[in-house]
Design a protein around this motif. Sequence first.
Motif, PDB file in Angstrom:
ATOM      1  N   ALA A  88      25.139  42.179   5.352  1.00 25.82           N
ATOM      2  CA  ALA A  88      25.062  43.271   5.946  1.00 25.82           C
ATOM      3  C   ALA A  88      25.973  44.523   5.434  1.00 25.82           C
ATOM      4  N   ASP A  90      23.413  39.021   9.497  1.00 21.11           N
ATOM      5  CA  ASP A  90      22.848  40.467   9.324  1.00 21.11           C
ATOM      6  C   ASP A  90      22.282  40.815  10.794  1.00 21.11           C
ATOM      7  N   ASN A 150      22.700  43.871  12.931  1.00 23.14           N
ATOM      8  CA  ASN A 150      21.407  44.760  13.170  1.00 23.14           C
ATOM      9  C   ASN A 150      21.126  44.993  14.688  1.00 23.14           C
ATOM     10  N   ARG A 208      28.751  46.862  12.960  1.00 23.17           N
ATOM     11  CA  ARG A 208      29.650  46.555  11.934  1.00 23.17           C
ATOM     12  C   ARG A 208      30.656  47.244  11.787  1.00 23.17           C
ATOM     13  N   GLU A 216      22.488  48.580  15.097  1.00 24.91           N
ATOM     14  CA  GLU A 216      22.700  49.146  13.749  1.00 24.91           C
ATOM     15  C   GLU A 216      23.802  50.041  13.772  1.00 24.91           C
TER      16      GLU A 216
END
Length: 532
Positions: free
Chosen positions: A46, A58, A62, A66, A374
Amino acid sequence: MIRFFLVALLASPIAATLIGVNASAAERPNILFIFTDDHCQQALSAYDDSRIATPNMDRIANEGMRFDRCYCTNGICGPSRAVIQTGKYSHVNGFIINTDRFNGDQPTFPKMLKASGYQTAIVGKWHLGSTPQGYDYYDVLKGQGPYYNPPMITADANGEPVTRRHTGYTTEILTAKTLDWLQNQRDADKPFMMMYQHKAPHRNWMPAPKYLNWLDDKTIAEPETLFDEYQGRTRSAARQTMSIKYDLNDNDLKLSGHSTMNAEQIAVWDKAYGPKNEAYLKARPNMTEKEIIQWKYQRYVKDYLRCVKSVDDGIGEVLDYLDEAGLADNTIVIYSSDQGWYLGEHGWFDKRWMYEESLKAPLLVRWPGVVKPESVSKAIVSNLDFAETFLDIAGVSVPEDMQGESFVPILKGNTPADWRKYFYYHYYENPGPHNVARHYGVTDGTHKLVRYYALQGEEIDDWELFDLDSDPNELVNAYGSTDHIEIQKTLETELERLRVLYEVPEDVIVKRKRSPQKPNAKKKPQPAAAGK
């Protein structure tokens, strides 16, 4: 809020009604905190997909947020864990170096969550010396814990700690124990807070049987600074003992030793590593020094990535269970590690420094219906903020003496205008493993000022300033440069402000002499260093 009453009330049977619970039990989300040891952003796809694919980690990114600037306060295992438990810097919670013992009698966020009605559990690496407090259930690795057949400490029928041995691969055992608690032991009528904490990918990077030959047909790209000679920085960088060139030992490189494996596991291990080792040892007399370093790098980094792969597999199993059990929509999943790590950058393995690779830890947060999928945050957050965030998520008032801040507003997409712009770091463990000088510093995410003040019992006064925009590899010390005089003054002011704000005491060191800053010297061969 009635925050100042919280500590005194924790032991009270009516605590849960008085400590500022701001949400009903039905509304309060579960918290799954997944934590690894020494996992860097460079080995999580990621962040960086050049070395490994981590599809399950990830997935959290997603489906959530992050964080690109999650900084640790003190880059070694035990101190990081103590900071998370307490929401306080090392000099306040009392756990400064890895040989300390955590005072579990002090206020911690698990105690507060438990008092507010949460069921609390921890499985995996603890590494704080004392018996976990504040948990309805604990089953933790004894000490550092091996990669195979780990002894683990849990409570017996009388609530007393007892050590039990297990057979198998530690990462897989910890995943199985986490799933067993979630499936069979938790109280379905209560929200839960589960800490699922891995030993991997800590040194000495022993892969699971199924991954012993994974990546054999790949060549992992070398970092730009693998052959760094430490020119242009202070003496500290050159005097460490954590280089791939000198300090990886035969056990690290799988040329000797089987740790805690049984005969069956040894046979599988030797079948995988025996031919590879034989080929290297046969070729080594004719290899150049550079070629030997390159071989060591490939062996080391592949074993590290193999360990990460097993962690990612386990995370996938747990995420799948949350889906199957109908828990995913009301469970916040947080993934992080105790600090970052060097995958050959500056020619190193290990952590400790305030350089970017070890200062930054991965942080991924999935909160269905709250966190935008995301999404990415550049805000400066820290392990100092985890306890406060967990309490805020649960609707529990945060004690005034905690030193971090809840980043729940950031998760909701509203970074406060007064969110921190500068971050304070402090490392204490010298003399100690890897000979990293004691140092402290401040960063705003684009510039960094560091003071090294003690090395092998000698008081020093060495400074480094890095411009991360123009020098992302931190190779040029701009301290004293006329081009950086204004930012240097700003960082010096902020460094002093933060030391006062956090009430950082003057550090006690063994004083031999006060020495002026010296030019760098090329590193001479050193004996291999072991441990943390």
